[in-house]
Design a protein around this motif. Structure first.
Motif, mmCIF file in Angstrom:
data_model
loop_
_atom_site.group_PDB
_atom_site.id
_atom_site.type_symbol
_atom_site.label_atom_id
_atom_site.label_comp_id
_atom_site.label_asym_id
_atom_site.label_seq_id
_atom_site.Cartn_x
_atom_site.Cartn_y
_atom_site.Cartn_z
ATOM 1 N N TRP A 122 0.857 -1.193 0.000
ATOM 2 C CA TRP A 122 0.000 0.000 0.000
ATOM 3 C C TRP A 122 0.888 1.236 0.000
ATOM 4 C CZ3 TRP A 122 -0.755 3.942 3.755
ATOM 5 C CH2 TRP A 122 -1.827 4.812 3.486
ATOM 6 N N LYS B 156 0.931 5.532 0.239
ATOM 7 C CA LYS B 156 0.237 6.760 0.604
ATOM 8 C C LYS B 156 0.243 7.708 -0.588
ATOM 9 C CE LYS B 156 -1.800 9.489 3.604
ATOM 10 N NZ LYS B 156 -3.128 9.153 4.150
ATOM 11 N N GLN B 157 -0.922 8.269 -0.940
ATOM 12 C CA GLN B 157 -0.986 9.184 -2.077
ATOM 13 C C GLN B 157 -0.534 10.577 -1.667
ATOM 14 O OE1 GLN B 157 -4.677 9.355 -4.287
ATOM 15 N NE2 GLN B 157 -4.051 11.193 -5.381
ATOM 16 N N THR B 158 0.502 11.073 -2.351
ATOM 17 C CA THR B 158 1.026 12.415 -2.090
ATOM 18 C C THR B 158 1.014 13.281 -3.342
ATOM 19 O OG1 THR B 158 3.281 11.621 -2.475
ATOM 20 C CG2 THR B 158 2.503 11.651 -0.194
ATOM 21 N N PRO C 79 4.881 3.137 3.710
ATOM 22 C CA PRO C 79 4.012 3.739 2.698
ATOM 23 C C PRO C 79 4.465 5.122 2.268
ATOM 24 C CG PRO C 79 2.688 2.645 4.370
ATOM 25 C CD PRO C 79 4.108 2.620 4.861
ATOM 26 N N GLU C 80 5.001 5.897 3.193
ATOM 27 C CA GLU C 80 5.486 7.237 2.862
ATOM 28 C C GLU C 80 6.754 7.177 2.005
ATOM 29 O OE1 GLU C 80 2.702 7.283 6.070
ATOM 30 O OE2 GLU C 80 4.612 6.193 5.904
ATOM 31 N N GLY D 198 -5.113 5.281 -1.527
ATOM 32 C CA GLY D 198 -3.992 6.074 -1.041
ATOM 33 C C GLY D 198 -4.371 7.256 -0.184
ATOM 34 N N ARG D 199 -5.637 7.680 -0.210
ATOM 35 C CA ARG D 199 -6.070 8.799 0.615
ATOM 36 C C ARG D 199 -6.418 8.370 2.037
ATOM 37 N NH1 ARG D 199 -10.844 11.140 -0.559
ATOM 38 N NH2 ARG D 199 -10.245 13.191 0.196
ATOM 39 N N ASN E 147 -5.788 5.947 5.662
ATOM 40 C CA ASN E 147 -4.649 5.809 6.569
ATOM 41 C C ASN E 147 -3.903 4.496 6.393
ATOM 42 O OD1 ASN E 147 -5.181 8.320 7.699
ATOM 43 N ND2 ASN E 147 -6.545 7.482 9.260
ATOM 44 N N GLY E 148 -4.423 3.627 5.557
ATOM 45 C CA GLY E 148 -3.808 2.331 5.334
ATOM 46 C C GLY E 148 -4.798 1.412 4.653
#
Length: 235
Positions: free
Chosen positions: A86, A88-90, A129-130, A188-189, A191-192
């Motif tokens: 997974w 994280k969407q940035t 994820p980050e 991705g929006r 928390n996991g």
């Protein structure tokens, strides 16, 4: 978010263009799911490896997201398979690419060994994820593939990149507790990864989740569902 991409159009031609450039084998492809009732689900090529959903972001959906995220943070959820990948969407508007990576990386489908996608997945293993998000930000090839696929859609590329549509996807993963397969939502929006319950048939289970969790609260017609599986003419 760090940058902004062109929104990805939700149709199989665009998603398959992206996937083939990234390295997905031609023995699987994305196909339209024309409806969530049993007769229409029965038309979808099997076995389904992942389900991708495009849905409209609304005040109601945002309130539900915040409430559910808080509940999971406070009360937890069933233990997740540690191999789930997974990210994280940035990157703004990158949810289409995020959904595709989540769908393919968490399915037992064939990806060309030396392809950009295979290399990216290998580099993600062991990262947070980050850290995976940063890797995506700094891999220009994915931005290029995304832009090429977005420009190949049936609609003109928008000049206004603000959008209220978002991709999420559903895959299966084994329960670490040994209780069978689970439906996992990857967005991705959030928390996991989110455990959506026991899985007996991914397509049918995802259709039920979409009806109850997404369509049940909306009057919008801007929903689109696609499956990842064999081509309809593949044998």
């Amino acid at each position: 978010m760090s940058s902004r991409w062109i929104p990805l159009e939700s149709n199989p031609e665009v998603l398959n263009s992206w996937a083939n450039k990234a390295g997905l084998a031609h023995t699987v492809q994305f196909s339209d799911v024309y409806g969530l009732d049993e007769p229409l689900l029965a038309m979808v090529p099997q076995p389904v490896k992942a389900v991708v959903l495009l849905f409209p972001i609304s005040p109601e959906s945002e309130a539900r997201r915040r409430t559910e995220d808080e509940e999971i943070k406070s009360n937890g959820q069933p233990e997740l398979d540690p191999t789930i990948l997974w990210i994280k969407q940035t990157i703004s508007n990158a949810c289409g690419t995020m959904g595709l990576i989540h769908a393919i990386a968490n399915s037992d489908v064939t990806v060309a060994p030396e392809s950009p996608l295979a290399q990216f997945i290998d580099q993600c293993i062991g990262k947070t994820p980050e850290e995976r998000a940063k890797l995506l930000e700094t891999t220009p090839l994915f931005a290029d593939i995304h832009a090429q696929a977005a420009s190949a859609g049936q609609s003109a590329v928008p000049t206004n990149l603000d959008t209220d549509l978002h991709f999420t996807c559903f895959v299966t993963a084994p329960s670490p507790a040994g209780t069978g397969m689970r439906v996992i939502e990857l967005d991705g929006r959030r928390n996991g990864p989110i455990d959506r319950g026991a899985c007996t048939d991914l397509l049918a289970d995802a259709a039920k989740i979409i009806r109850e969790q997404y369509m049940g609260e909306s009057q919008s017609m801007q929903f689109n569902v696609m499956s990842l599986g064999p081509p309809s003419d593949y044998s």
